[in-house]
Design an enzyme around this catalytic site. Structure first.
Site: not given
Ligand code: GLU
Length: 450
Positions: A212
């Site tokens: 990321k």
């Molecule tokens: N907020 C999480 C992320 O950005 C994703 C959560 C999900 O897909 O359950 O990795």
């Protein structure tokens, strides 16, 4: 509208990266295919790492790719809902408060809320991977909140998925290990279980996981380099998915028509920059001349100005087709321009007299050829320069009789000052009669001084 509801749940802890975009694309295609609803949920519960700037970047980047959603939520604005769920769990004896030593500060006591884990085996069916079974005993009584005011990630996700009536959770396989925890919380709260689809993550070219935080996988960095939103979207969609028609170039509507979760590949695709460049080139080739001008001219103008080359927008227009031929992305224009590849269209080149003759041909012969060519091109009416073929026709017989390289190399070099460039007829056509003759004269002067 069907009752299908999916979510885009990014955590705004960094710029929108290709992985986030891919999550959104796959959810989007599935939801739109089935007339479902898409919920954008900003998962900003990690206060230290989340920022509005990142949230905005994610929203902008997804819109730029051509995606949309129907509802928008922010977890930081929903704390009350999570607290109510926590209270229910505690009241029903399914969770409890425990006083513990803080992991961050020695000697400090903190209140942690832990789920009473029944320690069962959990099996869930994943559309992509089939049945997956976890023994949840080893998860012990895991934490679901810090004090009763600060719900942790898993609790917020489960409460939101239920509250937002999410039917399908489509996410990367890095979340598989979260699923048993989330199912345990769901079961404790008596919520229905959504359908899961965990797709393989894609890999960077060196087969390492895309991070990321690596700047160059941020969607904005592709945008800044001149990639087109629809080209990047198309590439991201087919990264790990082969449409049944096996077509490579598809519009968003065509992708929606062909999309099925079960067709997602079972192993991680490699993000291949060369392939993305190919897509971008294909999309650039589809642009009209006007659209391409709007895309390319500002990049060319900036790059030339940076080199101190005077800008001429009419000349810019004239060379658009040459630029379109050569590039895959706007950044290529910048790079070619920075290497001086387009200077000669805008300014007379500086010539190195030793490079005017073709290798192995003497200065005397070269002078004779250039004089002959100057005569032939001087005899041509100005209107003949509207067509490169006519210019070619004027010198072709002479060049064929005397040796094409010996004649055409010095002509091309005189016009461009480059060892490599478009052919001299195309260049003469673009720069016009007056400039063509002036540059030949200047090459002849150079040769006379050798
Ligand atoms: N907020 C999480 C992320 O950005 C994703 C959560 C999900 O897909 O359950 O990795």
């Amino acid at each position: 509208m069907s009752n299908i509801r999916v979510r885009f749940p990014p955590s705004p802890t960094g710029f929108c990266h290709v992985g986030t975009a891919r999550m959104a694309v796959l959810n989007y295609l599935f939801a739109r295919k089935h007339g479902g609803t898409i919920v954008f949920r900003s998962e900003d519960t990690d206060k230290e790492r989340s920022s509005p700037e990142f949230e905005e970047d994610i929203l902008d980047s997804l819109k730029w790719l051509g995606l949309s959603w129907d509802e928008f939520y922010r977890q930081s604005e929903r704390t009350e809902i999570y607290r109510a769920a926590l209270r229910t769990l505690i009241d029903e004896g399914k969770a409890y408060v425990s006083e513990e030593e803080s992991k961050k500060e020695a000697g400090v006591k903190v209140r942690i809320i832990r789920l009473k884990n029944p320690g069962t085996k959990i099996t869930f069916t994943d559309i992509i991977r089939g049945d997956i079974t976890f023994d949840t005993t080893e998860l012990k009584d895991f934490a679901i909140a810090r004090s009763d005011v600060d719900p942790l990630y898993h609790l917020a996700v489960v409460v939101d998925d239920a509250d937002m009536k999410i039917t399908h959770v489509i996410r990367g396989e890095d979340h598989i290990s979260n699923t048993p925890r989330q199912i345990l919380i769901q079961e404790a709260l008596g919520y229905p279980r959504p359908v899961y689809a965990h797709y393989p993550l894609h890999l960077s070219a060196d087969r390492s996981k895309l991070s990321k935080r690596t700047g160059d996988v941020a969607v904005r960095s592709y945008r800044e380099k001149g990639y087109l939103g629809d080209a990047l979207l198309n590439y991201i969609a087919v990264l790990g998915w082969t449409p049944p028609s096996e077509r490579e170039i598809l519009s968003l509507d065509e992708m929606i028509a062909e999309f099925e979760l079960k067709d997602l590949h079972k192993s991680g695709a490699v993000f291949d920059l060369e392939k993305l460049r190919w897509y971008n080139r294909e999309y650039l080739l589809q642009k009209t001349d006007e659209e391409f001008a709007v895309y390319a001219l500002p990049i060319l103008e900036d790059a030339l100005k940076e080199r101190g080359v005077a800008w001429d927008s009419a000349m810019g227009q004239n060379i658009l087709h040459i630029i379109r031929e050569r590039i895959s992305v706007g950044d290529d224009i910048k790079n070619f321009a920075a290497e001086g590849e387009f200077d000669f269209f805008f300014a007379d080149p500086l010539l190195d007299s030793t490079r005017i003759p073709q290798k192995g041909v003497g200065a005397t012969d070269t002078t004779r050829h250039l004089e002959a060519v100057r005569q032939l091109l001087g005899d041509l009416a100005e209107s003949a320069y509207r067509d490169a073929e006519t210019i070619k026709g004027a010198v072709w017989d002479y060049a064929t009789a005397e040796g094409r390289g010996a004649v055409l190399w010095p002509l091309r070099y005189a016009l461009t000052g480059k060892d490599k460039s478009p052919d001299p007829f195309v260049v003469a056509h673009i720069i016009g009669k007056e400039v063509t003759l002036r540059r030949i004269d200047s090459a002849l002067k150079n040769l006379a001084n050798v």
